[in-house]
Design an enzyme around this catalytic site. Sequence first.
Site, PDB file in Angstrom:
ATOM      1  N   GLY A 229      25.912  19.745  20.017  1.00 33.10           N
ATOM      2  CA  GLY A 229      26.819  20.812  20.423  1.00 33.10           C
ATOM      3  C   GLY A 229      27.999  20.227  21.143  1.00 33.10           C
TER       4      GLY A 229
ATOM      5  CG  ASP B 228      22.442  30.666  26.997  1.00 29.79           C
ATOM      6  OD1 ASP B 228      22.970  31.707  26.563  1.00 29.79           O
ATOM      7  OD2 ASP B 228      22.396  29.618  26.363  1.00 29.79           O
TER       8      ASP B 228
END
Length: 813
Positions: free
Chosen positions: A93, A207
């Site tokens: 990522g 998250d």
Amino acid sequence: MNPERLRRVEELYFRMLELSAVERERALGSVCADDAGLAREVRVLLAHDTRVGGFLESPALGAGFAVSGATTPDELVGTVAGRYRLDARLASGGMGTVYRATRDGEFTQHVAIKVVKRGMDTDEILRRFRAERQTLAALSHPNIAGVIDGGALPDGRPYLVMEFVDGVPIDQYCDQHSLKIEERLAIFRVVCDAVGYAHQRLVVHRDLKPANILVTPAGIPKLLDFGIAKVLSNADVPHTTMTTVQERRLTPEYASPEQITGRPVTTAADVHSLGVILYELLSGTRPYHFETRTTSEIERVITESEPPLPSTAVARAPASPTNPADASRATVSPPPGLLRSTAPDHLRRSLRGDLDTIVMTAMRKDPQRRYPTVEQLAADIDRYLRDLPISARKDTLSYRVAKFVRRNTAATLVASVAVLALAAVVTTVFWQARIAARERDAAFDARDQAEAINAFLQEMLRSADPSRHAGDVSVRELLDETAGRISNELADRPLTQASIRNTLGATYLSLGLYDEAESHLRAAYQQRVSLLGEGHHDVAESKHDLAALLYAKGKYPEAETLLREAMEVFRTIRGDHNADTARVASSLGAVLRAQNRLDEAERFHRESLAARMKMGNPESPEVAESLNNLGGVLRQQGKLSEAEDAVRRSLEIRRHVLGEEHPLTAQGYANLAVMTYALGKADEAERMFRRAIEIEEKVLAPDHPELATTLHSLSFVLVNRKDYAGAIPLIERAVVAREQTLGASDPRSIQVRLFLASTLRLAGRFGESERVLGMAVEHARVDAVPQELRAKLDEELELLRRARTGSPLEGSK
């Protein structure tokens, strides 16, 4: 770059992502014909392709992990990070890369390692890693994938070692197994327990999403990445707005309005995310959808638009992924009802009403109007599953009657047939209404209590803000400050005050601060008994925690009485196989062992172990505790081989789940050292005692009782080897720790001081021995010291006299 310019760059970046390389150049040339600088800035972002995702949004670890599509070789694959060999890259990522790794040694351990990319390895990030690692490692819960270790690569980049979970995201698991609504709620309920556990320890996930909740083939959910967002984001800055792509440390589809707008984030953000996940699990679609994914659109949708009710949304076909990162998961899905083993119309009817209300309450825009805690969300799910009124819904008489009829369908139908029974039915309905009203009031009382606790803890967290203090705030300082405020600020909420007092007491106990712990635990117990009565769950909880303190202070009969009372309550309320009953059985076994009632102790430890094994994860910290305690009893019974197997297995689980640098892992090493010494393996025992001390010196205070016990144990091994010079400094440290924690007149403190005097005598240091022994005799004048200990002091005085005069020892002397 001004804010307007940033928004323009970001908007173009997301538009260009959907185009091919050729189309991008054509579009940029057209849109940016008069602004070559704007086109250049967008091209830079596209070249790095950071997207909205990133390190914190890496796909979930395990069999369901989306393997990185990159085909270029990875320089870290095949290298070593600390004790781990990086075997393969799993995902990448914008913030970093995740690898599958293996640790070889006494046992093979598979882990997931997250490595921060270059540019993120700043002094500040490294400081946060060090500060957070211990907090995250302390999240010992069977449904949380723990942080095992951490460190830095030779080039300075930090990494975290995580438990490797073989599973698939919770939404995929539910659909693949066509789970019914009730089955989905049961799994979600377990997730709530795990999140609530973390919140109680002041850790907010930030998250939560299906990709961070894996379900194993055995059906056990595991939460990933707890607290990592706090480590890597600018968490210490109170007002950070989401302005650029690089600053996004969240997943917009599941983020709360306060996260999107940069307001302070509390546990309420996790409640919102759980609501979104539940919405998707029940309806088969997400509540929020984006077209352009620009900051302005995301903020507008999340903060202003009201999603349809789940029962309404279920009529829609499953939406295609709006996040490009999810495109690989896009398939032609069957109707939601089919995936939930029910007809579409029946599914809509099932969701309409209570489930709609539960989901939408969790997702409210205003954090103050959501469920105040995850526990309250879970409690309403429990009430729904038991056909009881939920606290989030307006409690009208017709609603309570409807609940009554559903719970008593057969009785109601029979009564409706008999006209003469009409009066009885009416009477029953009103009686049930009164029962439901009491249930409702209890639910609202619990919600009010949770709201107050939540607000108090939020203020407590804010008090630890470095901006309010000259330096870092220690756990002890935070506890002391909270303890000083609780009496005044919560005087009008005695149950809330009792709950926080109990938590404070348990925390003081874990730090080895017995006097402070006893003050709060006794106050909490007395408040709860007076307000709730003896048979209440919270009173039983207080009895267990107070018994743990009494056990630590050596008051075993008092501890046993409280534990047996707590056991009776938990068995009455919850039965035999649950976390509460298993925990009390384990504690009761320890207390009985301390009183040398070994057969009874063994029975309770085996009961605890069986219950914990039956509850799910056979490698949980709770199972390790039961194995450890059972091993201690078996050793005292002389069943050394079986005892060693149990303690070794316990240590293996703790090393795997909790990591090396954890107090319970150190305890495991120390207990296995005792076991191996009893089996005549003195060298191995010494190595294990030293390893335990090495860990405890890192994670415990210098005067912690556990460290004192291990120092004493190792010194015993050294004295038996006649290594008096090595033993004496260890015993001296143990004396200081014991006396600081227990007081100089406590029998256990005197026992260690007696051992120090004896060792000094054996080493020929008679003057020092006499001084130490004289102090022990003086401290032993109090009534609490048993006569047999005084006799041992007298015996040591005689041994010292004979040693100084050279007189021969008599008999066994």
